[in-house]
Design an enzyme around this catalytic site. Structure first.
Site, mmCIF file in Angstrom:
data_model
loop_
_atom_site.group_PDB
_atom_site.id
_atom_site.type_symbol
_atom_site.label_atom_id
_atom_site.label_comp_id
_atom_site.label_asym_id
_atom_site.label_seq_id
_atom_site.Cartn_x
_atom_site.Cartn_y
_atom_site.Cartn_z
ATOM 1 N N LYS A 69 0.832 -1.205 0.000
ATOM 2 C CA LYS A 69 0.000 0.000 0.000
ATOM 3 C C LYS A 69 0.868 1.257 0.000
ATOM 4 O O LYS A 69 0.660 2.168 -0.798
ATOM 5 C CB LYS A 69 -0.902 -0.027 1.243
ATOM 6 N N ARG A 82 -3.109 3.221 8.489
ATOM 7 C CA ARG A 82 -3.403 2.044 7.662
ATOM 8 C C ARG A 82 -2.235 1.085 7.687
ATOM 9 O O ARG A 82 -1.101 1.479 7.456
ATOM 10 C CB ARG A 82 -3.657 2.478 6.203
ATOM 11 N N GLY A 111 -6.613 -9.961 7.886
ATOM 12 C CA GLY A 111 -6.226 -10.460 9.193
ATOM 13 C C GLY A 111 -5.311 -9.472 9.862
ATOM 14 O O GLY A 111 -5.048 -9.549 11.050
ATOM 15 N N MET A 118 -4.423 -5.410 10.910
ATOM 16 C CA MET A 118 -5.261 -4.443 11.599
ATOM 17 C C MET A 118 -6.216 -3.710 10.663
ATOM 18 O O MET A 118 -5.871 -3.357 9.553
ATOM 19 C CB MET A 118 -4.370 -3.410 12.273
ATOM 20 N N ARG A 156 -3.508 -1.111 -6.703
ATOM 21 C CA ARG A 156 -2.751 -2.368 -6.664
ATOM 22 C C ARG A 156 -3.214 -3.208 -7.847
ATOM 23 O O ARG A 156 -4.266 -2.953 -8.423
ATOM 24 C CB ARG A 156 -3.005 -3.120 -5.362
ATOM 25 N N HIS A 196 -16.777 -8.503 -0.103
ATOM 26 C CA HIS A 196 -15.880 -9.529 0.425
ATOM 27 C C HIS A 196 -16.124 -10.881 -0.251
ATOM 28 O O HIS A 196 -15.206 -11.526 -0.752
ATOM 29 C CB HIS A 196 -16.111 -9.643 1.936
ATOM 30 N N SER A 222 9.870 -44.151 -17.098
ATOM 31 C CA SER A 222 8.791 -43.261 -16.694
ATOM 32 C C SER A 222 8.708 -43.330 -15.171
ATOM 33 O O SER A 222 8.511 -44.393 -14.602
ATOM 34 C CB SER A 222 7.479 -43.703 -17.335
ATOM 35 N N CYS A 258 4.795 -40.047 -14.736
ATOM 36 C CA CYS A 258 3.378 -40.338 -14.950
ATOM 37 C C CYS A 258 2.584 -40.395 -13.650
ATOM 38 O O CYS A 258 1.442 -40.807 -13.627
ATOM 39 C CB CYS A 258 3.200 -41.628 -15.740
ATOM 40 N N TYR A 267 9.294 -35.347 -20.697
ATOM 41 C CA TYR A 267 7.866 -35.034 -20.689
ATOM 42 C C TYR A 267 7.241 -35.318 -19.337
ATOM 43 O O TYR A 267 7.806 -36.046 -18.521
ATOM 44 C CB TYR A 267 7.126 -35.812 -21.787
HETATM 45 P P1 ADP Z 1 -7.773 -2.109 3.474
HETATM 46 O O1 ADP Z 1 -6.374 -2.600 3.380
HETATM 47 O O2 ADP Z 1 -8.633 -2.942 4.333
HETATM 48 O O3 ADP Z 1 -8.358 -1.800 2.141
HETATM 49 P P2 ADP Z 1 -7.366 0.713 3.765
HETATM 50 O O4 ADP Z 1 -6.221 1.208 4.567
HETATM 51 O O5 ADP Z 1 -7.188 0.739 2.318
HETATM 52 O O6 ADP Z 1 -7.714 -0.746 4.290
HETATM 53 O O7 ADP Z 1 -8.577 1.611 4.212
HETATM 54 C C1 ADP Z 1 -9.886 1.260 4.471
HETATM 55 C C2 ADP Z 1 -10.809 2.299 3.854
HETATM 56 O O8 ADP Z 1 -10.550 3.599 4.352
HETATM 57 C C3 ADP Z 1 -10.654 2.395 2.340
HETATM 58 O O9 ADP Z 1 -11.915 2.586 1.759
HETATM 59 C C4 ADP Z 1 -9.827 3.610 2.163
HETATM 60 O O10 ADP Z 1 -10.040 4.188 0.915
HETATM 61 C C5 ADP Z 1 -10.304 4.491 3.301
HETATM 62 N N1 ADP Z 1 -9.260 5.427 3.695
HETATM 63 C C6 ADP Z 1 -8.018 5.111 4.102
HETATM 64 N N2 ADP Z 1 -7.291 6.225 4.321
HETATM 65 C C7 ADP Z 1 -8.098 7.269 4.058
HETATM 66 C C8 ADP Z 1 -7.912 8.689 4.082
HETATM 67 N N3 ADP Z 1 -6.747 9.236 4.402
HETATM 68 N N4 ADP Z 1 -8.960 9.475 3.746
HETATM 69 C C9 ADP Z 1 -10.147 8.897 3.399
HETATM 70 N N5 ADP Z 1 -10.386 7.578 3.349
HETATM 71 C C10 ADP Z 1 -9.365 6.767 3.671
HETATM 72 MG MG MG Z 2 -7.782 -0.619 0.808
#
Ligand code: ADP
Ligand code: MG
Ligand code: MG
Length: 929
Positions: free
Chosen positions: A58, A128, A137, A139, A387, A503, A816, A883, A903
């Site tokens: 990220k 984040r 899994g 935070m 990503r 999800h 084989s 095989c 093969y």
């Molecule tokens: P995840 O890895 O679970 O996607 P994120 O860190 O991307 O977690 O964030 C969760 C949500 O919060 C996402 O929708 C993201 O766009 C939003 N978000 C994260 N940082 C900001 C920010 N600085 N301003 C507004 N929205 C944010």
């Molecule tokens: Mg995200």
């Protein structure tokens, strides 16, 4: 309704798991990296996409976007090294970190023009987590950090919107308390529900600013009650609390479990991103959304996304409101469901145009389909994440092929981009259009395929069904990370809520499971263990355990079981496989015992048969009795007479297969299993057979007893039968030779037959059998005036044969490797009984994988290498293949390429996987990847 942030990317796609560098880079003294620009235009970004290991996925991509000058809210990343330091130093931060963070925060304040904790213009940030590989899994993200009793008033005043300010504050208290202070979200959700009932309203949005203000007071009291501390008012204390929680979450149960599942090393650590907040919940000109630069389900080159006006964070994927489509085209394709939804293209055309420009730019920049997060604050667009997007295999193939014709990537890159393990998704079945009937209801087709199964309303129920050998379809309002195991245990997933980026949708695509989401007609009543669908005046009730069918190619749901047919492979697939064939050196054959299998495999691109077992031919209802009288024979003459009656049938089998393979090599293995397998087991069966064969029950019973073995897998089987009863192998050799004559005559194409002798441990066994077989074969071919090009080779499946391969090669035209038996005998693990303990071995990490699924390279692999090397010492250029089941396993295939085999041979449906894996093995060697 839970407001918990739901992870979208719950299955780390292979593309994101960066396995190339297993260790962390050497420590530097710097632990933080800034991203963003000053308003003067000066770009302060220090990171870039290539710094994934240090900044996490990220953080590295946020830096890359900021470097490109895209509108990313400024911020900074605390590197994975800080996390590694934390864990290798008794959970303490690097000495310089406090000061570094303070300095970065100062720069961020300068850039944004707001100050953390300020009573006029407070800076708010998100915190984040972000590891190298996308990892659910970890935070949950904390938004709106920096709010307290004072700054919330400033936010209210500056936005002229107290409701908005207090909405942010109550979300923040809830998230922070859950993640950092360990007070479960439900505690706050109860308070919210109470408030709504007190005000007699249904939706959160109906609560006023004053209501929310009061709610904040209640939340704070709750925190005091639960933690005996007041909710922290100091933003810097809040920030460090959040940073600590991110680091701690790296070793949380969920993260550890996921790392194990995906083979992610535990010493990578996570990065922490601290980023200025932007707000999608400031009213009708604000919003938040997610988008894919191409359709993640079909691969079509069309922007695809969902958003919600006046919403924050991941509201869009949590299923609280029906998300709106991004484009007009998308809306049209939704048909009726789209009628009362506004697309972004219509609602905010200028913002949409801008977004379109950025998404194209990012895709071209990364040369891959991107998965984006964005927020619109009062008409201004911000990008929050990019990503490489997860996609179905069908989409992956289409995107790779399209990108080659768009000249974005090379053919080699396209071939390397497809995960060979996922290819069988493409061969997934469709519903038979003739038998479809009318659907119960329709949702969004989130991940293709067609499946039938029993309804399960909980993950645990799905697991119970699976354990009982049943097929489960998991039916839920929505899914969350806790459902992963249940989803894994199901053949299909159906949800009432959520869109194509929910999800359930993302995880199912990752797992290659059929999935339908957002099926709005579905009225699930968990308590009554049923769901209801109203059709006109009729109400249909489906209970737990009832059978339903999902057509996830269209989104339709049916009652009962509907037959399926396999999909034809499309043109994109053929193009991609054409490139794979061009690159690969390893041949790909198939294991096929019938003309039908042979045809299927040829359609999938098999270049021959590497293993044609003959015992299955003996089990046919109309032959088994002839086989049984052969086994019961007391004398050689009797036996020969019985074999005489089997011969024409056996010959017919071979003719059929030779015809189907039209001149491609066909390796036939002579009879392998112990003879008792052909005899009945129960007393009643023995009686019935005795009557039929006009023999006494006693005699038959004695025979069955005399053939009993304590360890049949190590007993009287394979070439040992050929030694004891040479007439059996001679009959088979005759059938093969006569079939060569017959099939060759019919088609005019020379048959390439290879006779393979199983279970050799000693060259003398092979020499003796070879001589007999050769005599039979050459006599028949000679008298038909055909050249004898029949090869006679052996399986290498007993360790001794591999150890003495130089001697065995004297009598063999080819080897084989029968890696199933070779694994069994090398590890001393019965492949039929291993399931009692092997899964535990893998769980405990005593073995990294089930050695019957993926070759035990360090052990059994040595025997393969030795077998090839020693065999070729005696006969340079000796043809070698494999095989066993491993012939269709991509990781094992990479190993076989390195071992120098000619093969691999695998079951028909795995032939495409093997072709692709073989091409990748070659390209990796060539490009030194
Ligand atoms: P995840 O890895 O679970 O996607 P994120 O860190 O991307 O977690 O964030 C969760 C949500 O919060 C996402 O929708 C993201 O766009 C939003 N978000 C994260 N940082 C900001 C920010 N600085 N301003 C507004 N929205 C944010
Ligand atoms: Mg995200
Ligand atoms: Mg075997």
């Amino acid at each position: 309704m839970p407001h918990r942030v739901i992870f979208r990317a719950t299955l780390g796609g292979q593309d994101e798991v960066d396995c190339g560098h297993m260790s962390n880079p050497t420590s530097s003294s710097k632990f933080t990296y800034f991203f963003g620009s000053r308003s003067s235009g000066e770009n302060l970004t220090e990171g870039k996409a290539e710094m994934k290991n240090l900044l996490g996925g990220k953080g590295a991509n946020l830096a890359e976007m900021a470097k490109l000058g895209l509108p990313v809210p400024a911020g900074f990343t605390i590197s994975t090294e800080a996390c590694v330091h934390y864990y290798s130093n008794k959970k303490s931060y690097p000495a310089s970190l406090k000061e570094e963070v303070a300095t970065r925060l100062k720069t961020l304040e300068d850039v944004i023009g707001h100050k953390i904790g300020a009573s006029d213009k407070p800076l708010l940030v998100s915190v984040r987590s972000g590891a190298r590989a996308s990892m659910p899994g970890m935070m949950d993200t904390i938004l709106n950090l920096g709010l307290n009793d004072i700054t919330v008033e400033a936010l209210a005043k500056n936005s002229d919107n107290p409701r908005f300010a207090y909405d942010c504050y109550r979300r923040f208290i809830q998230m922070y308390s859950d993640v950092v202070l360990g007070i479960h979200v439900s505690q706050f959700e109860f308070l919210l529900e109470d408030m709504k009932s007190a005000r007699k309203v249904q939706k959160d949005a109906e609560l006023t600013g004053d209501d929310l203000k009061e709610l904040v007071q209640k939340f704070k009291r709750k925190v005091l009650e639960e933690s005996s501390n007041a909710f922290p008012q100091d933003p810097v204390e809040q920030l460090w609390g959040a940073i600590g929680a991110v680091f701690e979450s790296w070793n949380g149960d969920r993260a550890i479990h996921y790392r194990k599942m995906e083979n992610i090393p535990s010493d990578w650590g996570t990065a922490v991103n601290i980023q200025a907040m932007v707000f999608g919940n400031m009213g009708e000109t604000s919003g938040t959304g997610v988008a894919f630069t191409r359709n993640p389900s079909s691969g079509e080159n069309l922007l695809f996304g969902e958003y919600l006006t006046n919403a924050q964070g991941e509201d869009v994927v949590s299923g609280i409101r029906t998300p709106q489509p991004l484009t007009l085209d998308q809306k049209k394709r939704m048909g009726e469901a789209g009628l009362n939804l506004n697309s972004l293209e219509e609602e905010m055309p200028a913002v949409f145009k801008e977004f379109q420009k950025y998404q194209k730019l990012l895709e071209t920049h990364y040369k891959d389909m991107q998965d984006l997060e964005f927020t619109i604050q009062e008409g201004r667009l911000y990008l929050l994440q990019t990503r490489n997007g997860k996609r179905t295999t069908q989409a992956a193939v289409k995107i790779a092929v399209d990108m080659v014709s768009e000249k974005l990537i090379s053919e080699e890159q396209a071939v390397l981009r497809i995960n060979p393990y996922s290819l069988d998704q493409l061969l997934h079945p469709r519903l038979d259009p003739k038998k479809k009937g009318t659907p119960l209801t329709k949702g969004l087709p989130a991940s293709p395929g067609a499946v039938s199964g029993k309804v399960a309303f909980s993950s645990s129920q799905a697991e119970v069904l699976k354990a009982a050998g049943e097929k489960a379809i998991l039916v839920r309002h929505e899914t969350s990370p806790e459902d992963i195991q249940g989803m894994d245990a199901s053949v299909g997933i159906l949800t009432a809520l959520g869109g194509m980026t929910s999800h359930a949708a993302v995880v199912a695509r990752g797992m290659g499971k059929s999935c339908i989401v957002g099926c709005a007609d579905l009225r699930i009543r968990y308590r009554d263990r049923c769901f209801e669908i109203e059709k006109g005046t009729e109400k249909i009730i489906i209970k737990e355990g009832d059978l339903i069918t999902l057509d996830a190619n269209t989104g339709e749901v049916f009652q009962g079981v509907i037959p399926t047919i396999t999909s034809e492979l499309n043109q994109d697939f053929e193009i991609l496989m054409g490139w794979a064939d061009k690159f690969r050196k390893l041949g790909v054959r198939t294991n096929a015992d019938t003309p039908h299998d042979a045809r299927t495999a040829r359609q999938f691109g098999a270049e021959g048969i590497g293993l044609c077992r003959t015992e299955h031919m003996f089990f046919d209802a109309d032959r088994i009795d002839a086989v049984r009288s052969m086994i019961l024979s007391e004398t050689q003459e009797e036996r020969e007479r019985a074999l005489e009656s089997i011969l024409p049938m056996q010959r017919g089998d071979f003719v059929g297969i030779f015809r189907e393979m039209r001149g491609l090599p066909v390796t036939i293995r002579l009879l392998d299993p112990p003879l008792h397998e052909f005899l009945p087991k129960t007393h009643e069966e023995i009686e019935a057979l005795a009557l039929k064969l006009e023999t006494s029950v006693d005699r038959l019973d004695n025979k069955v007893k005399s053939l009993h073995e304590f360890n049949p897998m190590l007993g009287h089987r394979g070439c040992r039968l050929g030694i004891s009863f040479p007439e059996i192998y001679e009959m088979q050799a005759r059938a093969i030779a006569e079939a060569i004559v017959e099939a060759g005559k019919a088609s005019g194409e020379a048959v390439q037959a290879e006779i393979m002798i199983p279970l050799i441990m000693e060259v003398k066994e092979l020499e003796s059998l070879r001589e007999r077989i050769e005599r039979v074969v050459s006599k028949i071919l000679e008298s038909a005036g055909l050249a004898n090009n029949v090869l006679i080779g052996t399986m290498i499946e007993i360790p001794r044969a591999a150890l003495l391969a130089n001697e065995v090669a004297r009598a063999a035209d080819f080897f084989s490797f029968g890696t199933n038996d070779l694994t069994q005998m090398t590890l001393g693990i019965s492949r039929d009984d291993s399931n009692r303990f092997l899964p535990e071995y893998v769980d405990l990490g005593l073995l990294s994988e089930d050695p019957f699924m993926s070759l035990d390279q360090s052990g059994v692999g040595q025997l393969v290498i030795m077998g090839v090397e020693k065999g070729r010492l005696t006969k340079p250029g000796l043809k070698t293949g494999v095989c066993g089941e491993h012939g269709g396993d991509p990781r094992s295939i990479e190993f076989f390429q390195k071992a120098g085999l000619d093969y691999v041979s695998c079951s028909p449906y795995r032939v495409p996987t093997a072709r692709l894996a073989a091409a990748q093995a070659e390209l990796k060697e060539r490009l030194k990847l």
